[in-house]
Design an enzyme around this catalytic site. Structure first.
Site, PDB file in Angstrom:
ATOM      1  N   HIS A  83       0.865  -1.160  -0.291  1.00  0.00           N
ATOM      2  CA  HIS A  83      -0.036   0.029   0.249  1.00  0.00           C
ATOM      3  C   HIS A  83       0.666   1.677  -0.103  1.00  0.00           C
ATOM      4  CE1 HIS A  83      -3.017   2.648   0.624  1.00  0.00           C
ATOM      5  NE2 HIS A  83      -2.847   2.685   1.741  1.00  0.00           N
ATOM      6  N   LYS A 124      -0.348  11.028   0.576  1.00  0.00           N
ATOM      7  CA  LYS A 124       0.201  10.124  -0.074  1.00  0.00           C
ATOM      8  C   LYS A 124       0.120  11.084  -1.093  1.00  0.00           C
ATOM      9  CE  LYS A 124      -0.725   6.807   1.090  1.00  0.00           C
ATOM     10  NZ  LYS A 124      -1.173   6.490   2.299  1.00  0.00           N
ATOM     11  N   ASP A 151      -1.806   4.081  -4.198  1.00  0.00           N
ATOM     12  CA  ASP A 151      -2.536   3.089  -3.542  1.00  0.00           C
ATOM     13  C   ASP A 151      -2.376   1.537  -3.683  1.00  0.00           C
ATOM     14  OD1 ASP A 151      -5.155   2.680  -1.943  1.00  0.00           O
ATOM     15  OD2 ASP A 151      -5.358   1.240  -3.172  1.00  0.00           O
TER      16      ASP A 151
END
Length: 308
Positions: free
Chosen positions: A138, A159, A177
């Site tokens: 992830h 992020k 992702d």
């Protein structure tokens, strides 16, 4: 691991199909390539029949000097149920008995104009990229100044927003992702986006955006080597972070230890700029210039002087 068939290789490398066009759906299960030099001399104590069987000039010359019966016998022994295909390099044309044995066992015979060594390398690289073990992580994977950087951190730390700032600054998105990694060799980890997530990002409040449509083909990259992991953590009271950059932190991915940096996140910090600097500093270290070590050396020298 993805499925690879003979047809995939024919289309990728534009191989000539000499026979077996109806059997190009045969599946390849290993990236190892076999050059059956010993086998064509009659040694079958160990024969990796599940591998692609590559015939170069040496193997072709040896076969051509056999009698027709000897050649047919050897090729029938080489033609196993799990043999994916035979391929001849340098545009070499196989003898009739090679085609006959292959047809009897529904094995495609291909030809390539590429040299034997280069052909073996090309096949191995492609097969390994598709058949290698994969792990999913992830995070967001970006190309910054040619370095592959994975940005990690808990959900909501920023992020994707940071990656978007980097893309706007001229860097490239690899995956958002979820990132799929595979090991190319003993020291190299490659990362790419799953097919469904390729070229897209999720930005809270906006939803899904297509980076290639918005910023052009130069803003995305299909795959990239992983060089550095940057972990974003919220700056909380009492939290301790490396002030000088001398701490050596690494994270194991498959069989390779990847350098890792932890960056504190708080309001007002321009994380994308910090990541750009981190990338430049990482490249400088790899070229032998370590600012933290230089500072330590200066500090040691100053302490020694003050002792006098």
């Amino acid at each position: 691991m993805t499925k690879v068939t003979v047809k995939d290789l024919v289309e990728k490398f534009d191989f000539e199909v000499l026979c077996g066009a109806d059997y190009l759906d045969r599946e390849i299960i290993t990236s190892d390539i076999s050059r059956p030099g010993l086998e064509i001399t009659g040694y079958f104590n160990y024969y990796p029949s599940e591998r692609v069987q590559l015939f170069g000039r040496a193997e072709h010359t040896y076969l051509s000097r056999m009698t027709s019966d000897e050649r047919l016998l050897i090729m029938r022994r080489l033609s196993r149920e799990d043999t994916p295909f035979f391929i001849f390099s340098r545009g070499l044309q196989p003898e009739y008995e090679v085609i006959q044995a292959a047809k009897e066992n529904h094995i495609p015979v291909l030809s390539s104009t590429t040299t034997t060594t280069r052909l073996s390398s090309n096949l191995t690289e492609m097969l390994h990229a598709h058949l290698a073990e994969r792990v999913s992580k992830h995070g967001v994977f970006v190309d910054v100044y040619g370095l592959g950087i994975m940005i990690t951190g808990h959900s909501g730390v920023g992020k994707s927003e940071t990656a978007l700032e980097l893309v706007k600054g001229g860097h490239r998105l690899v995956a958002d992702d979820r990132v799929d990694f595979y090991q190319r060799d003993d020291t190299t980890i490659m990362g790419e986006a799953p097919e469904i997530l390729r070229n897209v990002m999720e930005i809270r409040g906006l939803g899904i955006i297509d980076v290639m449509t918005l910023y052009g083909a130069g803003a995305v990259r299909k795959e990239q080597q992983l060089n550095l992991i940057i972990d974003l953590k919220e700056l909380k009271k009492g939290a301790k972070f490396d002030r000088l950059g001398t701490a050596e932190e690494r994270e194991q991915i498959l069989e390779v230890a990847i350098p890792k940096i932890t960056i504190p996140v708080q309001t007002g910090r321009n994380i994308s700029s910090i990541i750009e600097v981190a990338a430049i500093n990482f490249r400088a270290k790899s070229m032998g210039f370590d600012a933290a070590q230089m500072f330590n050396d200066r500090l040691t020298t100053l302490i020694d002087k003050n002792k006098l």
